[in-house]
Design a protein around this motif. Structure first.
Motif, PDB file in Angstrom:
ATOM      1  N   PHE A  60       0.938  -1.194  -0.076  1.00  0.00           N
ATOM      2  CA  PHE A  60       0.106   0.111   0.229  1.00  0.00           C
ATOM      3  C   PHE A  60       0.723   1.224   0.059  1.00  0.00           C
ATOM      4  O   PHE A  60       1.525   1.478   1.172  1.00  0.00           O
ATOM      5  N   SER A  62       1.690   5.430  -0.473  1.00  0.00           N
ATOM      6  CA  SER A  62       1.072   6.641  -0.237  1.00  0.00           C
ATOM      7  C   SER A  62       2.275   7.772  -0.347  1.00  0.00           C
ATOM      8  O   SER A  62       3.192   7.382   0.396  1.00  0.00           O
ATOM      9  N   LYS A 184      -4.251   9.520  -0.282  1.00  0.00           N
ATOM     10  CA  LYS A 184      -4.242   8.962  -1.469  1.00  0.00           C
ATOM     11  C   LYS A 184      -3.232   7.673  -1.455  1.00  0.00           C
ATOM     12  O   LYS A 184      -2.164   7.845  -0.865  1.00  0.00           O
ATOM     13  N   THR A 185      -3.768   6.524  -1.810  1.00  0.00           N
ATOM     14  CA  THR A 185      -3.062   5.395  -1.587  1.00  0.00           C
ATOM     15  C   THR A 185      -3.238   4.620  -2.934  1.00  0.00           C
ATOM     16  O   THR A 185      -4.414   4.355  -3.457  1.00  0.00           O
ATOM     17  N   GLU A 186      -2.412   3.776  -3.590  1.00  0.00           N
ATOM     18  CA  GLU A 186      -2.358   2.824  -4.558  1.00  0.00           C
ATOM     19  C   GLU A 186      -1.712   1.626  -4.137  1.00  0.00           C
ATOM     20  O   GLU A 186      -0.700   1.422  -3.291  1.00  0.00           O
ATOM     21  N   VAL A 188       0.246  -1.610  -5.036  1.00  0.00           N
ATOM     22  CA  VAL A 188       1.562  -2.080  -6.000  1.00  0.00           C
ATOM     23  C   VAL A 188       1.860  -3.670  -5.791  1.00  0.00           C
ATOM     24  O   VAL A 188       1.928  -3.730  -4.486  1.00  0.00           O
ATOM     25  N   ASN A 193       7.225  -0.878  -9.624  1.00  0.00           N
ATOM     26  CA  ASN A 193       6.315   0.037  -9.542  1.00  0.00           C
ATOM     27  C   ASN A 193       6.297   1.130  -8.277  1.00  0.00           C
ATOM     28  O   ASN A 193       5.684   2.068  -8.159  1.00  0.00           O
ATOM     29  N   LEU A 197       6.151   5.024  -8.564  1.00  0.00           N
ATOM     30  CA  LEU A 197       5.711   5.948  -7.964  1.00  0.00           C
ATOM     31  C   LEU A 197       6.428   6.851  -7.007  1.00  0.00           C
ATOM     32  O   LEU A 197       6.016   8.334  -6.896  1.00  0.00           O
ATOM     33  N   TRP A 201       5.637  10.873  -7.416  1.00  0.00           N
ATOM     34  CA  TRP A 201       5.241  11.526  -6.246  1.00  0.00           C
ATOM     35  C   TRP A 201       6.394  12.239  -5.516  1.00  0.00           C
ATOM     36  O   TRP A 201       6.252  13.243  -4.775  1.00  0.00           O
TER      37      TRP A 201
END
Length: 323
Positions: A60, A62, A184-186, A188, A193, A197, A201
């Motif tokens: 996770f 961010s 905000k969280t993605e 990977v 990846n 990010l 960012w």
């Protein structure tokens, strides 16, 4: 705008009062201080040169926002911000007014959320010093809160709940928020990846770094770094090995030739390197009326500024001694 202790009855804003005794009780303070001691202070720091240390996914990810750790607390029908040291902000702050319309309407019970309190800038990314500036300048409209964890819900500790579920609660409770919102969280699944990010960012000064949370509960901070050539102006020795340097006091030279103290460094390598540093510095000790103590309480021995070392650090912060 001001910070208010739990004994202060006057709120921020006219015509609004609250019982801070119920909001800042010892149990809540223990939760806040315990989180900083046991979780936030144990983040593992990484640099872009160490991608192999990033664990495999899912991760996770961010952005790391440059602000102060605070807690958004709903208790006894009130919503306040509490710092790990027990300071409280409450009343008509814009971010709290917004949170009453999101979190307050969707959840009537008690909850403690951890997040980054930050102050927006007209240009550039937020800096931690901007929070104190916004407070001292009475500019509450600049303050925002990026929630990244749920500590307690209805009096139950949430540490044993999977982060994916805790993040889902944050997104649901704070949906639609701008000043107070879930981070905000993605997700990977590999190092490549994660580094992508980081580039989007945080590289080139766009952000402070990124946070990576594997599913096993560990937390990693991936931050860029800079290097400085600093003069050594003092040192301390190890109590159990007085022939080894323990920490160095560092300074930068101004254009007028004066030395500006910038702090100390204790990451000096293996024992042999510490012995070499001690031998080199012990022969250059000078007398001084100035006293400066290390974090352990030991006084630095001042030396002639002859040795220059390269220091790697993850951030620079300026400070005005007049403030």
């Amino acid at each position: 705008m001001s910070f208010y202790s739990k004994d202060t009855a006057s709120p921020l804003g006219e015509g609004h009062r609250t019982s801070l005794g119920a909001l800042t009780d010892e149990a809540l303070r223990a939760v806040a201080s315990g989180y900083k001691r046991n979780v936030a202070s144990r983040y593992r720091s990484l640099t872009p040169d160490e991608p192999d240390l990033i664990p495999s996914g899912p991760l996770f990810a961010s952005p790391k926002i440059d602000g102060e750790l605070w807690f958004l607390v709903q208790k006894a029908g009130e919503l306040v911000l509490v710092s790990p040291r027990g300071r409280v902000m409450f009343g008509d702050l814009p971010l709290l007014k917004e949170a009453r319309g999101t979190l307050g309407k969707r959840l009537t019970g008690e909850v403690v959320l951890a997040g980054e309190l930050f102050a927006a800038r007209k240009a550039g990314r937020p800096r931690v010093g901007d929070v104190a500036a916004a407070v001292s300048e009475n500019a509450p409209e600049r303050l925002g809160f990026a929630a990244f964890d749920v500590l307690q819900h209805e009096g139950v500790d949430m540490y044993g709940v999977a982060y994916e579920e805790r993040l889902g609660l944050l997104r649901t409770w704070l949906e639609g928020g701008k000043r107070a919102a879930a981070i905000k969280t993605e997700v990977v699944n590999d190092r490549e990846n994660a580094m992508r990010l980081f580039g989007e960012w945080a590289s080139d000064g766009k952000g402070e770094g990124i946070i990576l949370r594997p599913t096993d509960g560990r937390i990693f901070k991936l931050k860029p770094y800079v290097t400085l050539d600093a003069a050594v102006i003092g040192f301390t020795v190890r109590a159990d090995a007085p022939e080894q340097a323990r920490s160095l006091l560092l300074a930068l030279m101004r254009e007028n030739g004066q030395l500006q103290l910038i702090g100390s460094c204790g990451n000096l390598g293996e024992e042999e390197q510490r012995r070499v540093l001690y031998t080199r510095l012990a022969s250059t000790v000078v007398s001084s009326n100035y006293r400066y103590a290390s974090s352990s309480g030991a006084l630095f021995r001042f030396v002639r500024p002859e040795l220059v070392i390269e220091v790697r650090l993850t951030d620079l912060q300026s400070a005005d001694s007049n403030e």
